[in-house]
Enzyme design. Structure first.
Site, short mmCIF file in Angstrom:
data_model
loop_
_atom_site.label_atom_id
_atom_site.label_comp_id
_atom_site.label_asym_id
_atom_site.label_seq_id
_atom_site.Cartn_x
_atom_site.Cartn_y
_atom_site.Cartn_z
N ILE A 15 -2.43 -28.39 36.42
CA ILE A 15 -3.33 -29.54 36.34
C ILE A 15 -3.45 -30.22 34.86
O ILE A 15 -3.55 -31.20 34.56
CB ILE A 15 -4.26 -29.44 37.33
CG1 ILE A 15 -4.58 -31.16 37.64
CG2 ILE A 15 -5.49 -29.02 36.82
CD1 ILE A 15 -5.56 -31.15 39.08
N GLY A 36 -9.79 -19.35 37.52
CA GLY A 36 -8.97 -20.21 38.20
C GLY A 36 -8.86 -21.46 37.45
O GLY A 36 -8.35 -21.64 36.30
N VAL A 37 -8.48 -22.52 38.39
CA VAL A 37 -8.15 -23.93 37.69
C VAL A 37 -9.52 -24.39 36.58
O VAL A 37 -9.22 -24.98 35.50
CB VAL A 37 -7.94 -24.98 38.83
CG1 VAL A 37 -9.31 -25.31 39.48
CG2 VAL A 37 -7.42 -26.18 38.12
N ASP A 38 -10.67 -24.27 37.03
CA ASP A 38 -11.66 -24.37 36.04
C ASP A 38 -11.70 -23.72 34.66
O ASP A 38 -11.69 -24.31 33.74
CB ASP A 38 -13.00 -23.67 36.66
CG ASP A 38 -14.37 -23.97 36.15
OD1 ASP A 38 -14.33 -24.93 35.38
OD2 ASP A 38 -15.47 -23.60 36.50
N THR A 122 -9.53 -23.47 47.74
CA THR A 122 -8.70 -22.45 48.38
C THR A 122 -8.19 -21.23 47.65
O THR A 122 -7.48 -20.61 47.75
CB THR A 122 -7.45 -23.15 48.74
OG1 THR A 122 -6.68 -23.57 47.40
CG2 THR A 122 -7.61 -24.30 49.68
N TYR A 125 -13.02 -19.29 46.28
CA TYR A 125 -13.77 -19.34 47.20
C TYR A 125 -13.23 -19.11 48.63
O TYR A 125 -13.95 -19.55 49.60
CB TYR A 125 -14.35 -20.97 46.95
CG TYR A 125 -15.46 -21.07 45.84
CD1 TYR A 125 -15.91 -19.96 45.27
CD2 TYR A 125 -15.93 -22.27 45.58
CE1 TYR A 125 -16.73 -20.04 44.05
CE2 TYR A 125 -16.97 -22.41 44.61
CZ TYR A 125 -17.54 -21.44 43.87
OH TYR A 125 -18.18 -21.50 43.03
N1 AR6 Z 1 -3.50 -26.00 37.83
C1 AR6 Z 1 -3.83 -26.60 38.89
N2 AR6 Z 1 -4.20 -25.51 40.06
C2 AR6 Z 1 -4.49 -24.39 39.73
C3 AR6 Z 1 -4.39 -23.93 38.46
C4 AR6 Z 1 -4.05 -25.04 37.32
N3 AR6 Z 1 -3.93 -24.47 36.21
N4 AR6 Z 1 -5.26 -22.60 38.48
C5 AR6 Z 1 -5.09 -22.27 39.57
N5 AR6 Z 1 -5.02 -23.35 40.46
P1 AR6 Z 1 -9.73 -21.66 42.20
P2 AR6 Z 1 -12.06 -22.51 44.06
C6 AR6 Z 1 -5.18 -23.59 41.80
O1 AR6 Z 1 -10.05 -20.26 42.47
O2 AR6 Z 1 -11.48 -21.65 44.95
C7 AR6 Z 1 -14.02 -20.67 39.53
O3 AR6 Z 1 -14.40 -19.54 38.86
C8 AR6 Z 1 -5.25 -22.11 42.67
O4 AR6 Z 1 -4.10 -21.94 43.08
O5 AR6 Z 1 -9.65 -22.32 40.84
O6 AR6 Z 1 -12.51 -23.90 44.31
C9 AR6 Z 1 -14.90 -21.66 39.48
O7 AR6 Z 1 -15.85 -21.46 38.18
C10 AR6 Z 1 -6.07 -22.69 43.85
O8 AR6 Z 1 -5.20 -22.96 44.87
O9 AR6 Z 1 -11.05 -22.51 42.64
C11 AR6 Z 1 -15.74 -21.45 40.63
O10 AR6 Z 1 -16.62 -20.27 40.63
C12 AR6 Z 1 -6.93 -23.87 43.47
O11 AR6 Z 1 -6.55 -24.06 42.17
C13 AR6 Z 1 -14.63 -20.78 41.57
O12 AR6 Z 1 -13.53 -20.63 40.75
C14 AR6 Z 1 -8.31 -23.47 43.41
O13 AR6 Z 1 -8.63 -21.98 43.23
C15 AR6 Z 1 -14.15 -22.07 42.40
O14 AR6 Z 1 -13.33 -21.47 43.39
#
Ligand code: AR6
Length: 171
Positions: A15, A36-38, A122, A125
């Protein structure tokens, strides 16, 4: 029927690379950065993002706050905090729906024409992916049916599971 379908698209990508008005971040309630994405968004946007986030006093679960995109191609980042999945009886569905709805409201307030959503909650969390996708699509479709903006919503999947689920649901 309605014209919402041509306003919704699906891609499998990172993203942080997208050239859109706004991307949505799946953040934590301290807006402190994380994995993750954050983590990917903070790395790509640069340290100014952490400074901007630190001035926002956090964000409750289900709510959203906006910053600039800094080094990203996107102009804005809308930081939303998804619920941690605790088995389904802790208001998780309503909170996840609120993440999409509130992010879209903030997009409209900022005149955003194109917005990209990750699959909020997803990953770390643990929200069940299929249910999260159904809820995300329904919330976005309802919103687009009632609002002219954003013109375009992109669901951005990173993992194959989510991509396959969205692909099936958006057929
Ligand atoms: N681009 C798009 N999607 C992504 C990317 C990317 N670069 N990287 C991961 N994903 P998550 P949550 C997808 O764990 O479950 C953090 O530590 C990944 O495949 O990023 O809402 C925050 O600080 C998944 O489908 O977010 C919070 O503490 C989706 O992003 C916690 O994680 C969401 O996965 C939030 O957890």
């Amino acid at each position: 029927m309605t014209n919402y379908k041509r306003r919704i698209s699906l891609i499998k990508d990172d993203i942080t690379k997208l050239n859109v008005n706004a991307i949505v971040n799946a953040a934590n309630s301290k807006l402190a950065g994380g994995g993750g994405v954050d983590g990917a968004i903070h790395r790509a946007a640069g340290t100014e993002l952490a400074i901007a986030c630190s001035l926002l006093n956090g964000c409750p679960t289900g709510d959203a706050k906006i910053t600039q995109g800094f080094k990203l191609p996107a102009k804005y980042i809308i930081h939303t905090v998804g619920p941690v999945w605790r088995g389904g009886n802790s208001n998780e569905r309503e909170l996840l729906e609120s993440c999409y709805k509130t992010s879209l409201d903030i997009a409209v307030q900022n005149n955003v024409s194109s917005i990209a959503f990750p699959n909020i909650s997803t990953g770390i969390y643990g929200f069940p992916k299929k249910e999260a996708a159904e809820l995300a699509i329904k919330t976005v479709v309802d919103f687009l049916n009632k609002n002219q903006l954003p013109e375009e919503v992109i669901f951005v999947c990173f993992d194959d599971d989510n991509y396959n689920i969205y692909n099936e649901l958006l057929k």
